[in-house]
Design a protein around this motif. Sequence first.
Motif, PDB file in Angstrom:
ATOM      1  N   PHE A  82       0.858  -1.189   0.000  1.00 15.98           N
ATOM      2  CA  PHE A  82       0.000   0.000   0.000  1.00 15.98           C
ATOM      3  C   PHE A  82       0.893   1.236   0.000  1.00 15.98           C
ATOM      4  O   PHE A  82       1.995   1.199   0.541  1.00 15.98           O
ATOM      5  N   VAL A  83       0.397   2.311  -0.598  1.00 15.70           N
ATOM      6  CA  VAL A  83       1.093   3.599  -0.521  1.00 15.70           C
ATOM      7  C   VAL A  83       0.085   4.679  -0.145  1.00 15.70           C
ATOM      8  O   VAL A  83      -1.094   4.605  -0.521  1.00 15.70           O
ATOM      9  N   GLN A  84       0.556   5.642   0.596  1.00 14.74           N
ATOM     10  CA  GLN A  84      -0.292   6.775   0.967  1.00 14.74           C
ATOM     11  C   GLN A  84      -0.425   7.706  -0.233  1.00 14.74           C
ATOM     12  O   GLN A  84       0.560   7.965  -0.926  1.00 14.74           O
ATOM     13  N   THR A  85      -1.630   8.212  -0.459  1.00 23.38           N
ATOM     14  CA  THR A  85      -1.852   9.129  -1.579  1.00 23.38           C
ATOM     15  C   THR A  85      -1.705  10.589  -1.158  1.00 23.38           C
ATOM     16  O   THR A  85      -1.616  11.455  -2.017  1.00 23.38           O
ATOM     17  N   GLY A  86      -1.744  10.842   0.150  1.00 18.01           N
ATOM     18  CA  GLY A  86      -1.713  12.223   0.628  1.00 18.01           C
ATOM     19  C   GLY A  86      -3.096  12.851   0.665  1.00 18.01           C
ATOM     20  O   GLY A  86      -3.251  14.011   1.004  1.00 18.01           O
ATOM     21  N   ARG A  87      -4.131  12.058   0.332  1.00 23.80           N
ATOM     22  CA  ARG A  87      -5.507  12.560   0.357  1.00 23.80           C
ATOM     23  C   ARG A  87      -6.228  12.000   1.575  1.00 23.80           C
ATOM     24  O   ARG A  87      -5.912  10.915   2.063  1.00 23.80           O
ATOM     25  N   TRP A  88      -7.234  12.742   2.034  1.00 23.64           N
ATOM     26  CA  TRP A  88      -8.028  12.370   3.209  1.00 23.64           C
ATOM     27  C   TRP A  88      -9.498  12.544   2.883  1.00 23.64           C
ATOM     28  O   TRP A  88      -9.867  13.307   1.995  1.00 23.64           O
ATOM     29  N   SER A  89     -10.355  11.860   3.643  1.00 25.78           N
ATOM     30  CA  SER A  89     -11.799  12.017   3.502  1.00 25.78           C
ATOM     31  C   SER A  89     -12.408  12.007   4.902  1.00 25.78           C
ATOM     32  O   SER A  89     -11.931  11.299   5.788  1.00 25.78           O
ATOM     33  N   GLN A  90     -13.455  12.776   5.079  1.00 24.57           N
ATOM     34  CA  GLN A  90     -14.118  12.867   6.386  1.00 24.57           C
ATOM     35  C   GLN A  90     -14.908  11.596   6.672  1.00 24.57           C
ATOM     36  O   GLN A  90     -15.641  11.105   5.820  1.00 24.57           O
ATOM     37  N   ILE A  91     -14.727  11.043   7.877  1.00 31.51           N
ATOM     38  CA  ILE A  91     -15.471   9.873   8.338  1.00 31.51           C
ATOM     39  C   ILE A  91     -16.109  10.264   9.665  1.00 31.51           C
ATOM     40  O   ILE A  91     -15.459  10.229  10.698  1.00 31.51           O
ATOM     41  N   GLY A  92     -17.361  10.666   9.653  1.00 31.50           N
ATOM     42  CA  GLY A  92     -18.015  11.113  10.882  1.00 31.50           C
ATOM     43  C   GLY A  92     -17.268  12.295  11.462  1.00 31.50           C
ATOM     44  O   GLY A  92     -17.068  13.302  10.797  1.00 31.50           O
ATOM     45  N   PHE A  93     -16.803  12.145  12.708  1.00 31.89           N
ATOM     46  CA  PHE A  93     -16.042  13.206  13.344  1.00 31.89           C
ATOM     47  C   PHE A  93     -14.543  13.024  13.170  1.00 31.89           C
ATOM     48  O   PHE A  93     -13.751  13.767  13.720  1.00 31.89           O
ATOM     49  N   ASP A  94     -14.135  12.019  12.416  1.00 34.38           N
ATOM     50  CA  ASP A  94     -12.732  11.694  12.207  1.00 34.38           C
ATOM     51  C   ASP A  94     -12.412  11.822  10.718  1.00 34.38           C
ATOM     52  O   ASP A  94     -13.293  12.071   9.904  1.00 34.38           O
ATOM     53  N   GLN A  95     -11.142  11.656  10.375  1.00 34.40           N
ATOM     54  CA  GLN A  95     -10.740  11.647   8.978  1.00 34.40           C
ATOM     55  C   GLN A  95     -10.111  10.308   8.645  1.00 34.40           C
ATOM     56  O   GLN A  95      -9.428   9.707   9.469  1.00 34.40           O
ATOM     57  N   GLY A  96     -10.359   9.846   7.432  1.00 36.18           N
ATOM     58  CA  GLY A  96      -9.737   8.622   6.948  1.00 36.18           C
ATOM     59  C   GLY A  96      -8.771   8.965   5.838  1.00 36.18           C
ATOM     60  O   GLY A  96      -9.038   9.822   5.001  1.00 36.18           O
ATOM     61  N   GLU A  97      -7.653   8.284   5.855  1.00 36.20           N
ATOM     62  CA  GLU A  97      -6.620   8.504   4.844  1.00 36.20           C
ATOM     63  C   GLU A  97      -6.903   7.611   3.642  1.00 36.20           C
ATOM     64  O   GLU A  97      -7.389   6.484   3.790  1.00 36.20           O
ATOM     65  N   ILE A  98      -6.591   8.089   2.451  1.00 37.77           N
ATOM     66  CA  ILE A  98      -6.770   7.300   1.245  1.00 37.77           C
ATOM     67  C   ILE A  98      -5.430   6.676   0.869  1.00 37.77           C
ATOM     68  O   ILE A  98      -4.437   7.381   0.728  1.00 37.77           O
ATOM     69  N   TRP A  99      -5.428   5.341   0.772  1.00 37.91           N
ATOM     70  CA  TRP A  99      -4.248   4.594   0.366  1.00 37.91           C
ATOM     71  C   TRP A  99      -4.498   3.953  -0.987  1.00 37.91           C
ATOM     72  O   TRP A  99      -5.635   3.621  -1.332  1.00 37.91           O
TER      73      TRP A  99
END
Length: 130
Positions: A82-99
């Motif tokens: 897996f590699v990190q894309t540097g993008r994030w998305s909101q998950i409820g009150f938290d954020q999830g990273e896009i891999w």
Amino acid sequence: MDRIVYGAGLASYPAGVLLCASVYSTNLRTAISFVCADDDMPYGVLSVNLPDATLGDDEILVTGDWNLPLDLKAALLETGKFVQTGRWSQIGFDQGEIWRVVDADILAEVAAARVLASRGKSARRMAAVA
């Protein structure tokens, strides 16, 4: 896919976990979960399915840090699967990273799961029409 143990000593102590690749039935996005290496009991999930999140076919939305040990996530990234894309998305009150999934075996397993799931959907649609 070979049964590789991840996070030995970090997760499901001391055995570690096995990675399971599949798809979410609602939109056929990549789903990554874990089972305990010693007894195959469910351990947790790496990915979450948010239909509104913008993802490529080879990308997953990684759960917030509340779901899995940070050491396990770091160990997964170190595998090069897996590699990190540097993008994030909101998950409820938290954020999830896009891999991005870059491992050919995982991508092949997901592609096969998509084919099987697609066949099941078309069979359900045909039954509904009949």
